[in-house]
Design an enzyme around this catalytic site. Structure first.
Site, PDB file in Angstrom:
ATOM      1  CB  CYS A 103       0.198  -7.080   5.898  1.00 31.58           C
ATOM      2  SG  CYS A 103       1.754  -6.657   5.057  1.00 31.58           S
ATOM      3  CE  LYS A 123       4.408  -0.650   8.498  1.00 31.98           C
ATOM      4  NZ  LYS A 123       3.668  -0.829   7.250  1.00 31.98           N
TER       5      LYS A 123
HETATM    6  O1  RRO Z   1       4.154  -2.939   5.684  1.00 30.91           O
HETATM    7  C1  RRO Z   1       3.556  -3.202   4.617  1.00 30.91           C
HETATM    8  O2  RRO Z   1       4.113  -3.687   3.619  1.00 30.91           O
HETATM    9  C2  RRO Z   1       2.101  -2.974   4.492  1.00 30.91           C
HETATM   10  C3  RRO Z   1       1.172  -3.328   5.450  1.00 30.91           C
HETATM   11 BR1  RRO Z   1       1.651  -4.007   7.098  1.00 30.91          BR
HETATM   12  C4  RRO Z   1      -0.206  -3.179   5.177  1.00 30.91           C
HETATM   13  O3  RRO Z   1      -1.111  -3.499   5.981  1.00 30.91           O
HETATM   14  N1  RRO Z   1      -0.564  -2.666   3.977  1.00 30.91           N
HETATM   15  C5  RRO Z   1       0.353  -2.315   3.045  1.00 30.91           C
HETATM   16  O4  RRO Z   1      -0.018  -1.847   1.944  1.00 30.91           O
HETATM   17  N2  RRO Z   1       1.683  -2.466   3.316  1.00 30.91           N
END
Ligand code: RRO
Length: 348
Positions: A136, A42
């Site tokens: 993100c 993650k």
């Molecule tokens: O954690 C998120 O909301 C998230 C991330 Br870091 C990302 O790079 N892509 C996404 O769809 N959600």
């Protein structure tokens, strides 16, 4: 399905999409013990984060898409470094690529995480790649770096200068500490502690933008790969029955994934493949749910291919199915290796 990604010899081209099954050690264990070729964590920050309020992920019954606004919940960078260290033996035994995704909320957070990684060189021996997430879409009040055409180059300049400085310092220290009479070659030290560097990009939609981004990326020879695409930011899914949005953060706006984003993902993979050529390898991500999708990603130019929404929906068991389906396609077409068709998309 053997795949080489620079010096990595992987059992197949598949990797999870960051965010899917990779936040907690139990989820990473599931990935470690399945047939996937590589693992990415993650996206993380220096310290643990709770992320956005729930519900923050939704998949409609037809499974055509997913929407998420997780808000970067993660256990903090040290947790993932520790995971790779603790599970080094099993990960090496299964030849899995080990990717770490960084998503600091500021440039200083990213520099801070690089310091944490490099201050203990042993971390680098348990890691194959560091991927900087520039895309993100779900942090309230923050825009996506990959869309900040004005500042992206200077941002990357700071990150790459930091990486090169840390690498140089490490190399000097290692060579200084080599046992006299047992001289290790500089290159050997270099290989042991040098990890691949990648960037996770948002989707682009304009031909000019592909060129602008490719021109910026080309200025950084230390960049080994790009991972495209992240979810399509700020979609809105509505439930007609309840007349409500389906996720809570940002009034229901969130990143779209799943089958509907595959054409956008293929376009990004292929256009960057054309523009960056052999200089930068590509991890294709977006809407891969079967062997044919995987075939198309490789045909478009991807070297590794990520599975996200499908793994959320079906779990890690989808990996074997996707690989089996690709094998069948290759057999029918008479291809014996992935290189036989990688990037060989034809035009009318
Ligand atoms: O954690 C998120 O909301 C998230 C991330 Br870091 C990302 O790079 N892509 C996404 O769809 N959600």
């Amino acid at each position: 399905m053997d795949t080489t990604f620079y010096h990595l010899n992987l059992i197949n081209p598949l990797i999870n999409a960051s965010g899917v099954k990779c936040m907690q050690s139990s989820q990473l264990d599931e990935l470690t013990s399945c047939n996937i070729g590589s693992i990415v964590t993650k996206t993380c920050t220096p310290l643990q984060r709770q992320g956005n309020s729930e519900p923050r992920y939704y998949e409609p019954k037809n499974h055509l898409l997913t929407i998420n606004s997780m808000g970067l919940p993660n256990e903090g960078v040290q947790y993932y470094l520790d995971y790779y260290k603790k599970n080094s033996a099993s990960l090496q035994l299964s030849c899995k690529g080990r990717f770490l995704s960084l998503g600091g909320l500021s440039i200083n957070e990213n520099l801070n995480m690089l310091d944490i990684i490099y201050q203990n060189p042993e971390n680098l021996t348990h890691l194959d790649a560091i991927e900087v997430n520039l895309s993100c879409p779900n942090i309230v009040g923050k825009s996506q770096l990959g869309y900040d055409f004005q500042n992206l180059e200077s941002y990357l300049r700071i990150i790459f200068t930091k990486i090169e400085t840390l690498e140089e310092t490490l190399l000097v220290d290692m060579i200084k500490n080599l046992e006299p009479g047992k001289p290790e070659l500089k290159e050997k030290v270099d290989t042991k502690y040098k990890v691949l560097i990648g960037c996770k990009l948002p989707p682009y939609f304009d031909m000019c933008h592909f060129q602008v981004i490719a021109d910026i990326l080309s200025k950084f020879p230390r960049l080994d790969y790009i991972n495209c695409i992240n979810s399509i930011g700020n979609g809105l899914v509505i439930d007609s029955n309840t007349e409500k949005v389906v996720i809570k953060p940002k009034n229901g706006f969130g990143g779209l994934g799943g089958k509907v984003i595959k054409p956008t993902a293929l376009a990004n993979v292929h256009q960057f493949y054309r523009l960056l050529g052999d200089k930068v390898k590509i991890i294709g991500c977006g809407g891969v749910s079967n062997g044919d999708d995987l075939f198309q990603m490789i045909l478009a130019g991807a070297t590794l291919v990520a599975v996200g929404s499908q793994m959320m929906i079906k779990g890690v068991k989808c990996i074997d199915k996707i690989l089996r389906e690709l094998e069948d396609i290759m057999k029918k077409k008479g291809y014996s290796t992935l290189d036989d068709f990688r990037g060989k998309l034809q035009y009318l």
